[in-house]
Enzyme design. Structure first.
Site: not given
Length: 561
Positions: A12, A47, A116, A138, A284, A440
């Site tokens: 993976g 993502c 993975a 996915r 893993a 700030y």
């Protein structure tokens, strides 16, 4: 750490596997490192997939973090895509695999093996679940299919109101589709508490998304003309040309289970702090493992890229340490001590971020906690463009340790949650938050940053300078509810049975308040109620404050609370 002739095999890629491979090479130039990936891409930005569907990311190549050529020529790592590992022989320390293009089988030996394998989208066994037009998101090939389907669709149905569901809603609306979102729970975004998730729900509805909470899918059927009919748990039928399932993922742990590795109750691989499994030669990482929640200590599944990357680094370090020192008791220099679950998403310009535990998790773990709400501007109000940040802070009632935080707003939300997450990683308390020295200038924040304010409010409560009323008891409390806003604000909407005593008149009307009955104070966002509390308390009255004021009350009403 050069250890000649050692073989590290990684099943993976994506975040955890690819990071582990690259880290292992940086630590060992002479090791042989091979990565086996079932899909066509070894390392890609999943993502970004919703934004590729929505044409925000125009080129598919932008999603490719690193190609097999980069791994081969830059890192001397062998990459085998479209290769499925079918079996692990722990005794012989070999793996068996199939070339998905040719069907050819072969075996490879290992000295260290890293799993993975990630997670797979949940596809519940509903009638019609395998009909054409029902998608999951996915991988890059998944996004291609959805992108093509959206080009010929006018109505989309999203099943699930998590991060992917919300991001897909925004992108499909941007493509001009009519979007319905079904969520079986009574709220979107499960990592948030209901009153905080309500802000996201209102934003979805304001942008035209048909949001149906407390309603799931019962079955799918072919539409007589085109697309699908979706039968809901409430007995209704929704027509859709395109359906996307976003109801969660499950660890791809079958390979580990078949090999006899220990799994947790949630179905993920059980690992130690060095990402080692129950087999001393197998590690893993990523979405396939269960991890400890740093707040509650519970095992959980956290399919996030950040933790997966860190786990990859830890595993690679542990493997090379093991090659060099064996099991002599010397611990590897890196370890993975759990997750806070820090996460963020954006939907229609609204940023939603969280870290640590939510109330559901804290109650399940039996932890004693307190909550506060605040709604400060993202920078000072006198500088143009100030936008509110709605914040919730959860902390220990006994010692002030920060347990979790959630924030929603249009600007600079993630920065505030990142600060709190960093503080939590150091074991900080709310007393530390009020003392943080943060940047700030008028266009960036305030002399009392929202993070400082959260700490101050919580710390004031723990010092008994600000007793808080319990929102859960609002409907049944015998306390007198006093609203200290102006008469105009009160007339514009208030809590039923509340009495209006504006703050500016309070000193002259003390005689109107009971000495023998508890008084609960409320204002717009909490500040005036605090001023009123200090006044009334010093005059001998029994007083508490409803944290976050009417802003929090309205959010709770939208959330059904």
């Amino acid at each position: 750490m050069n250890t000649p002739n050692r073989r590290i095999l990684i099943i993976g890629g994506v975040a955890g596997g690819a990071t582990c491979a690259a880290r292992a090479r940086r630590l060992c130039e002479t090791c042989e490192i091979l990565v086996f990936e079932r899909g066509p891409h070894v390392s890609f930005a999943n993502c970004g997939l919703p934004y590729f569907v929505g044409d925000v990311i125009e080129s598919e190549t932008k999603l490719l973090v690193a190609s097999p050529d980069v791994f081969t020529h830059r890192f001397n790592i062998g990459v085998h895509t479209e290769t499925e590992v079918t079996r692990i022989d722990r005794h012989a320390r070999t793996i068996e695999m199939r070339d998905l293009k040719t069907g050819a089988m072969r075996q490879e030996p290992y000295d260290a093996l890293v799993l993975a394998t990630g997670a797979k989208p949940v596809r519940p066994p509903l009638p019609g679940i395998d009909l054409p037009g029902i998608h999951v998101l996915r991988t890059i090939p998944d996004s291609r299919k959805i992108k093509a389907a959206a080009a010929n669709a006018s109505r989309a149905l999203l099943v699930g109101g998590g991060f992917i569901g919300l991001e897909m809603a925004e992108n499909l609306v941007g493509l001009g589709l009519e979007v319905t979102l079904l969520e079986l729970a009574d709220q979107v975004l499960p990592p948030l508490d209901p009153e905080m998730a309500a802000y996201a729900a209102e934003r979805l509805k304001s942008r035209g998304v048909s949001l149906r909470l407390g309603e799931g899918v019962a079955a799918f059927e072919r539409h007589p003309e085109r697309g699908l009919n979706v039968l809901t748990s409430k007995g209704e039928t929704i027509a859709a040309d395109l359906v996307i399932l976003g109801i969660g993922v499950r660890p791809e742990s079958a390979l580990a289970a078949d090999a006899g590795l220990e799994l947790g109750a949630l179905g993920g691989i059980r690992v130690d702090e060095y990402m080692r499994t129950s087999d001393p030669a197998i590690w893993a990482v990523g979405d396939v493992v269960e991890v400890k929640n740093r707040v509650t200590g519970e095992w959980q599944l956290v399919p996030l890229a950040g933790p997966a990357n860190r786990q990859g680094r830890v595993a690679a370090t542990a493997i090379l340490h093991h090659f060099s020192y064996g099991d002599d008791g010397t611990p590897p220099p890196l370890k993975f001590e759990g997750v806070l679950g820090t996460a963020v998403c954006e939907v229609f310009g609204l940023t939603i971020a969280c870290t640590g535990a939510n109330e559901k998790q804290l109650r399940r773990a039996g932890m004693n906690y307190q909550e506060i709400f605040l709604h400060p501007g993202h920078h000072v109000s006198y500088f143009p463009g100030a936008k509110p940040i709605h914040m919730k802070l959860l902390f220990s009632e006994t010692d002030g340790r920060i347990l979790g935080a959630q924030a929603v707003g249009e600007l600079d939300v993630a920065r505030r949650i990142d600060v709190i997450a960093t503080a939590m990683m150091q074991g900080a308390s709310v007393f530390d938050l009020e003392d943080l020295e943060l940047c700030y200038a008028p266009q960036f924040g305030a002399a009392k940053d929202p993070v400082n304010l959260a700490g101050m409010i919580a710390a004031n409560h723990l010092r008994r300078d600000l007793p808080l009323a319990d929102w859960e008891e609002l409907a049944t409390t015998p306390a007198l509810l006093v609203d200290v806003r102006s008469e105009t604000e009160f007339a514009g909407g208030h809590i039923p049975n509340a009495r209006n005593l504006p703050l500016e008149t309070l000193r002259d009307r003390l005689h109107e308040l009971p000495q023998d009955r508890e008084i609960w104070l409320i204002c717009g966002v909490g500040q005036r109620a605090y001023y009123a509390f200090r006044l009334l308390m010093q005059n001998g009255l029994q007083v508490k404050v409803l944290s976050g004021g009417m802003q929090t009350y309205q959010a709770r009403m939208h959330a059904g609370g």
